[in-house]
Motif scaffolding. Structure first.
Motif, short mmCIF file in Angstrom:
data_model
loop_
_atom_site.label_atom_id
_atom_site.label_comp_id
_atom_site.label_asym_id
_atom_site.label_seq_id
_atom_site.Cartn_x
_atom_site.Cartn_y
_atom_site.Cartn_z
N ALA A 270 -2.82 3.19 3.17
CA ALA A 270 -2.69 2.60 4.50
C ALA A 270 -3.44 3.42 5.55
O ALA A 270 -3.90 2.88 6.55
N GLY A 271 -3.57 4.72 5.30
CA GLY A 271 -4.24 5.60 6.26
C GLY A 271 -5.74 5.53 6.21
O GLY A 271 -6.43 6.04 7.09
N LYS A 272 -6.28 4.88 5.19
CA LYS A 272 -7.75 4.81 5.05
C LYS A 272 -8.36 3.82 5.98
O LYS A 272 -7.88 2.84 6.36
N LYS B 81 0.83 -1.21 0.00
CA LYS B 81 0.00 0.00 0.00
C LYS B 81 0.86 1.25 0.00
O LYS B 81 1.99 1.24 0.49
N THR B 82 0.28 2.31 -0.54
CA THR B 82 0.89 3.63 -0.40
C THR B 82 0.53 4.14 0.99
O THR B 82 -0.41 3.65 1.60
#
Length: 125
Positions: free
Chosen positions: A123-125, A118-119
């Motif tokens: 990853a922050g989602k 993941k970018t």
């Protein structure tokens, strides 16, 4: 042609059951404690740490997690977060990871059973 049993009956011979993820759970520590001689082709903490370093350096990764997937010392799961994945599809991302750990895949690691790439934004989602 089906194998023949005694008396000439044709009977289906079923293959040995495929190993499931829980078929053989032997950790390196458990095997060492039991006196089993572990092969050189087993994943150790040092191998996993080395793989983390290689992936982190090659992909300028923000996060790398590697686990012995089934406790069998041969299968790993890998989770990587890197900005180098931006604009790349999943196959291209996985190729970057495999390229970083190519040596371990030839010598120690039998298979990567799961991989997420993941970018940081994903990853922050």
């Amino acid at each position: 042609a089906w194998p023949r049993a005694a008396g000439g009956d044709a009977r289906r011979v079923t293959p040995a059951r495929q190993r499931g993820p829980n078929a053989r759970l032997i950790s390196a520590a458990a095997a060492a404690g039991s006196g089993e001689n572990m092969s050189d082709n087993n994943i150790t903490g040092a191998v996993i740490e080395g793989m983390k370093v290689k992936i982190t350096e090659a992909l300028e990764a923000q996060s790398v997690e590697i686990q012995d997937a089934y406790g069998d010392n041969q299968h790993v799961s890998i989770d990587v977060v890197s900005t180098m994945f931006e604009g790349k599809n999943s196959v291209q991302r996985q190729r970057l990871v495999y390229k970083a750990i190519w040596q371990e895949m030839q010598e120690t690691v039998h298979a990567v059973d799961a991989m997420t790439c993941k970018t940081p934004e994903e990853a922050g989602k």
